[in-house]
Design an enzyme around this catalytic site. Sequence first.
Site, PDB file in Angstrom:
ATOM      1  N   PRO A   2      14.427 -82.918 -18.662  1.00  0.00           N
ATOM      2  CA  PRO A   2      15.834 -82.585 -18.945  1.00  0.00           C
ATOM      3  C   PRO A   2      16.051 -82.269 -20.417  1.00  0.00           C
ATOM      4  CG  PRO A   2      15.649 -84.643 -17.704  1.00  0.00           C
ATOM      5  CD  PRO A   2      14.268 -84.271 -18.133  1.00  0.00           C
ATOM      6  N   GLU A   3      16.738 -81.149 -20.678  1.00  0.00           N
ATOM      7  CA  GLU A   3      17.088 -80.765 -22.037  1.00  0.00           C
ATOM      8  C   GLU A   3      18.614 -80.869 -22.173  1.00  0.00           C
ATOM      9  OE1 GLU A   3      15.189 -77.055 -23.139  1.00  0.00           O
ATOM     10  OE2 GLU A   3      13.502 -77.453 -21.815  1.00  0.00           O
ATOM     11  N   LYS A  60      19.257 -85.516 -26.265  1.00  0.00           N
ATOM     12  CA  LYS A  60      18.887 -85.515 -24.850  1.00  0.00           C
ATOM     13  C   LYS A  60      19.151 -86.875 -24.211  1.00  0.00           C
ATOM     14  CE  LYS A  60      15.091 -82.282 -25.817  1.00  0.00           C
ATOM     15  NZ  LYS A  60      13.623 -82.123 -25.798  1.00  0.00           N
ATOM     16  N   ARG A 286       2.394 -76.956 -26.091  1.00  0.00           N
ATOM     17  CA  ARG A 286       3.447 -76.668 -25.128  1.00  0.00           C
ATOM     18  C   ARG A 286       3.284 -75.243 -24.632  1.00  0.00           C
ATOM     19  NH1 ARG A 286       7.654 -80.192 -25.703  1.00  0.00           N
ATOM     20  NH2 ARG A 286       8.140 -79.527 -23.596  1.00  0.00           N
TER      21      ARG A 286
END
Length: 304
Positions: A2-3, A60, A286
């Site tokens: 979740p961002e 976040k 990433r």
Amino acid sequence: MPELPEVETVARDLQRLVAGATIRDATVHWDRTIRHPMPAERFAAEIAGASIRRVDRRAKTVLLHLADGRVMTVALRMTGALIVADPGTPPDPYARIVFALEDGRELRYRDVRKFGRIGLWPGGGLRSVGAGRGARSRRVEEGQRRYRIGEVFSGHGPEPLTRSFTSARFAERLSRRSAKLKTLLLDQSFISGVGNIYADEALWRARLHPLRAADTLDPAEIRRLHRTVRQVLREGIVNRGSSFSDYVGADGEPGANAERLAVYRRTDQPCYRCGRRIQRIVVGQRSTHFCPHCQREPVASDEP
Ligand SMILES: [Zn+2]
């Protein structure tokens, strides 16, 4: 993971669903989810009887502001979710903490991979407590000290959707950094709430290569990136977030933003702007998705 848009969606759902509700008691099924105060029994004893006044978000993390001024923080990390369950809903084997509400509903903290952390803090305060991911001894120490809520977030960068996050402020911060754009957008001390999905999307829209050094952007490029970062986050909120695996809103439903993304996880599919194939590279461990035609590779030197 979740961002900002996903966490914002959860917070808005909870504001609608549980603001004004009172927590009767908490059952902790996985002790390590509790970051503060420790041990878990102490957390459970301190949260029992608390009323939820308001729910919002910082970076976040979901913030549940309690009527007595304390704040409960919920960092969802990889697979965490906060779900409001009506009476009679079957138990969830992945619920790590269950908050029984006075009205008979449950606020369930569900987390398949168990990376998320929940804390209960006094209001106010200024200093930093760090990321909280150290050795067990550090974790225990952190769990026993009485940090205030302001201290938990003092190392975080600006919130990109606030009025004070202007293009000029963004330019000033970028000009002091030589890091790659992708790396910098993921750095929570540089800007809060942006993660892998929205960083890739913002860079594609701004036509900026993820490996560009921040201090090489010209004023027009900075204005473009400032605009697109805010655009992709706002659209993510409107669409209730991007669901790829575990993310759901507090109503238990997935978001609708994943199918609207332009580059993230679209490797080898055609770019919506030029039709060429989206590429995937790894930047700072990433995965990073971009269009090699629309987002030109930075030149190695400025030789004439
Ligand atoms: Zn393209």
